[in-house]
Design an enzyme around this catalytic site. Structure first.
Site, PDB file in Angstrom:
ATOM      1  N   HIS A   1       8.788  -1.532   9.393  1.00 12.66           N
ATOM      2  CA  HIS A   1       7.765  -2.155   8.541  1.00 12.66           C
ATOM      3  C   HIS A   1       8.350  -2.589   7.201  1.00 12.66           C
ATOM      4  O   HIS A   1       7.993  -3.649   6.676  1.00 12.66           O
ATOM      5  CB  HIS A   1       6.621  -1.159   8.304  1.00 12.66           C
ATOM      6  CG  HIS A   1       5.507  -1.702   7.460  1.00 12.66           C
ATOM      7  ND1 HIS A   1       4.450  -2.411   7.979  1.00 12.66           N
ATOM      8  CD2 HIS A   1       5.297  -1.647   6.126  1.00 12.66           C
ATOM      9  CE1 HIS A   1       3.639  -2.770   6.999  1.00 12.66           C
ATOM     10  NE2 HIS A   1       4.125  -2.314   5.860  1.00 12.66           N
TER      11      HIS A   1
ATOM     12  N   HIS B   1      -1.223  -6.786   9.807  1.00  9.56           N
ATOM     13  CA  HIS B   1      -1.775  -5.436   9.775  1.00  9.56           C
ATOM     14  C   HIS B   1      -2.276  -5.102  11.165  1.00  9.56           C
ATOM     15  O   HIS B   1      -3.454  -4.828  11.380  1.00  9.56           O
ATOM     16  CB  HIS B   1      -2.894  -5.332   8.727  1.00  9.56           C
ATOM     17  CG  HIS B   1      -2.689  -4.194   7.779  1.00  9.56           C
ATOM     18  ND1 HIS B   1      -3.647  -3.242   7.517  1.00  9.56           N
ATOM     19  CD2 HIS B   1      -1.624  -3.837   7.041  1.00  9.56           C
ATOM     20  CE1 HIS B   1      -3.175  -2.354   6.654  1.00  9.56           C
ATOM     21  NE2 HIS B   1      -1.949  -2.701   6.347  1.00  9.56           N
ATOM     22  N   ASN B   2      -1.342  -5.107  12.129  1.00  3.60           N
ATOM     23  CA  ASN B   2      -1.690  -5.037  13.545  1.00  3.60           C
ATOM     24  C   ASN B   2      -2.089  -3.638  14.006  1.00  3.60           C
ATOM     25  O   ASN B   2      -3.203  -3.424  14.497  1.00  3.60           O
ATOM     26  CB  ASN B   2      -0.515  -5.537  14.393  1.00  3.60           C
ATOM     27  CG  ASN B   2      -0.029  -6.905  13.949  1.00  3.60           C
ATOM     28  OD1 ASN B   2      -0.791  -7.689  13.400  1.00  3.60           O
ATOM     29  ND2 ASN B   2       1.232  -7.190  14.172  1.00  3.60           N
ATOM     30  N   HIS B   3      -1.170  -2.671  13.871  1.00  8.23           N
ATOM     31  CA  HIS B   3      -1.442  -1.311  14.344  1.00  8.23           C
ATOM     32  C   HIS B   3      -2.674  -0.701  13.688  1.00  8.23           C
ATOM     33  O   HIS B   3      -3.539  -0.148  14.380  1.00  8.23           O
ATOM     34  CB  HIS B   3      -0.226  -0.400  14.106  1.00  8.23           C
ATOM     35  CG  HIS B   3       0.890  -0.610  15.087  1.00  8.23           C
ATOM     36  ND1 HIS B   3       0.996  -1.742  15.849  1.00  8.23           N
ATOM     37  CD2 HIS B   3       1.925   0.195  15.439  1.00  8.23           C
ATOM     38  CE1 HIS B   3       2.084  -1.633  16.621  1.00  8.23           C
ATOM     39  NE2 HIS B   3       2.651  -0.468  16.394  1.00  8.23           N
TER      40      HIS B   3
ATOM     41  N   ARG C   1      -2.738  -7.252  -3.440  1.00  6.72           N
ATOM     42  CA  ARG C   1      -1.865  -6.444  -4.317  1.00  6.72           C
ATOM     43  C   ARG C   1      -0.497  -7.088  -4.486  1.00  6.72           C
ATOM     44  O   ARG C   1       0.097  -7.037  -5.571  1.00  6.72           O
ATOM     45  CB  ARG C   1      -1.686  -5.031  -3.755  1.00  6.72           C
ATOM     46  CG  ARG C   1      -2.854  -4.103  -3.936  1.00  6.72           C
ATOM     47  CD  ARG C   1      -2.403  -2.641  -3.817  1.00  6.72           C
ATOM     48  NE  ARG C   1      -1.531  -2.420  -2.683  1.00  6.72           N
ATOM     49  CZ  ARG C   1      -1.937  -2.102  -1.452  1.00  6.72           C
ATOM     50  NH1 ARG C   1      -3.226  -1.991  -1.198  1.00  6.72           N
ATOM     51  NH2 ARG C   1      -1.075  -1.909  -0.479  1.00  6.72           N
TER      52      ARG C   1
ATOM     53  N   GLN D   1      -5.205   3.304   5.494  1.00 11.32           N
ATOM     54  CA  GLN D   1      -5.715   3.526   4.140  1.00 11.32           C
ATOM     55  C   GLN D   1      -7.196   3.165   4.051  1.00 11.32           C
ATOM     56  O   GLN D   1      -7.663   2.246   4.723  1.00 11.32           O
ATOM     57  CB  GLN D   1      -4.921   2.671   3.153  1.00 11.32           C
ATOM     58  CG  GLN D   1      -5.225   2.952   1.687  1.00 11.32           C
ATOM     59  CD  GLN D   1      -4.448   2.013   0.777  1.00 11.32           C
ATOM     60  OE1 GLN D   1      -4.250   0.854   1.092  1.00 11.32           O
ATOM     61  NE2 GLN D   1      -4.015   2.530  -0.357  1.00 11.32           N
TER      62      GLN D   1
ATOM     63  N   ASP E   1       3.573  -3.421  -6.322  1.00 12.47           N
ATOM     64  CA  ASP E   1       2.445  -2.692  -5.744  1.00 12.47           C
ATOM     65  C   ASP E   1       2.933  -1.491  -4.953  1.00 12.47           C
ATOM     66  O   ASP E   1       4.065  -1.471  -4.463  1.00 12.47           O
ATOM     67  CB  ASP E   1       1.603  -3.609  -4.853  1.00 12.47           C
ATOM     68  CG  ASP E   1       2.293  -3.911  -3.534  1.00 12.47           C
ATOM     69  OD1 ASP E   1       3.465  -4.331  -3.570  1.00 12.47           O
ATOM     70  OD2 ASP E   1       1.680  -3.717  -2.476  1.00 12.47           O
TER      71      ASP E   1
END
Length: 354
Positions: A64, A134-136, A155, A290, A318
């Site tokens: 990632h 933001h797949n998983h 961010r 999150q 960020d």
């Protein structure tokens, strides 16, 4: 306030298989070769790593954050001819961008150096754009995963240069067929594509609306390929004065964290996003997603722009999937620095330092 609590992780005397088992138990997403490399570091130092150090290494080396697959040599055969691609990122993204820069000098002001790239708008201002997947997280928590997917790229715009102002967002969604029968889904605990779609669309929509940032462009694709792992691309564009693009950390600067409190949500987000999704992910990895807080981020956005305009910011970035470790790694790579974890405001009083 939290008490700084560290523990050592004995690994210098472990076998290769034991090292891999340790990686799996700690959800580090590090391979056997990775763990052997870590072991060698601490064997040479003559000590065991702390839990904080292991988490920092895992975050830094994760797919990632490091994009090792994008950077690796790819060997493939097409029509009987073998081709070697020396890095997908370098060949098809960086090199292409550099060719554009040659033909249009002064158009791309900065690329691959910051949280976003910068393109000249006029003599005074630049546009910056960041897109991420933001797949998983969206596969196991569609609403929250997409929520923080958009929140994350907003961010990134705030962390571009000395702080850019987010003005518009875009998205691309790839889902399984919404009319597929549940019994055709061959794995347990997989959310039906219709449920994923509804959650993702609402997640992106709500986060942007609550920050007052419109989503101005989008696309959608349906295919069986995306039943078990949807693709959720989120992007945000921002505006920044050209004079505020350059930034630098110098010795003596004070490191300040602004925004929401640190909690148990988002734990191991970078390593989770780098691992293969399994039938256990929906139950085991909930804390990796999150919990978004667009109202708090809106406050931070206004604060960052106001502070930048007053000349109070010399560098900003960020806290991404790796939390303070990724932010500190980016900010302090040239100077080093000290991060007082016990000063981090917490949602939960019982968090350990890692």
């Amino acid at each position: 306030m939290s008490k700084a609590v560290f523990r050592s992780i004995p690994l210098r005397d472990l076998t290769a298989d034991q090292l891999l088992d340790l990686s799996k138990r700690m959800k580090l997403s590090l391979s056997k070769a990775d763990m052997l490399a870590v072991q060698k570091i601490y064997q040479d130092e003559g000590r065991e790593p702390t839990d904080v150090e292991m988490e920092v290494i895992a975050q830094t080396w994760s797919e990632h954050c490091k994009h090792r697959i994008f950077g690796a040599k790819i060997y493939h055969t097409l029509n009987g001819q073998q081709e070697v691609v020396d890095g997908l990122f370098k060949t098809y993204i960086r090199n292409v961008t550099e060719e554009i820069c040659k033909t249009k000098p002064d158009f791309v002001l900065s690329a691959f150096e910051d949280n976003a790239g910068f393109v000249k708008l006029d003599d005074d201002k630049a546009v910056c754009l960041k897109v991420e997947t933001h797949n998983h997280p969206s596969a196991i928590e569609p609403y929250a995963g997409a929520n923080t997917g958009l929140g994350g790229v907003i961010r990134d715009i705030l962390g571009a240069g000395k702080g850019a102002k987010p003005v518009a967002s875009l998205d691309v969604f790839c889902f399984g067929p919404p009319d597929i029968e549940q019994d055709q889904i061959k794995a347990k605990d997989v959310i039906h594509p219709l449920g994923v779609m509804r959650g993702v669309v609402r997640g992106v929509r709500d986060y942007g609306n609550r920050m007052g940032i419109p989503t101005v462009n989008g696309a959608i694709q349906f295919d069986d390929t995306f039943i078990y792992n949807p693709l959720v691309f989120c992007g945000t564009a921002g505006i920044i004065p050209i004079k505020d693009i350059a930034k630098e950390v110098k010795p003596g600067h004070l490191l300040i964290a602004a925004g929401g409190r640190t909690g148990k949500d988002g734990l191991k987000g970078a390593t989770f996003s780098s691992a293969e999704l399994t039938t256990d992910s929906h139950e085991e990895d909930q804390t990796a997603v999150q919990i978004g807080n667009p109202i708090e981020e809106k406050k931070v956005a206004d604060w960052v722009i106001a502070a930048r305009e007053k000349g109070l910011i010399q560098f900003v970035t960020d806290c991404g999937a790796g939390g303070f470790s990724s932010a500190a790694g980016e900010m302090l790579r040239d100077t080093g620095g000290v991060v007082w974890l016990e000063n981090a405001p917490l949602k939960a009083p019982d968090l350990e330092s890692w």
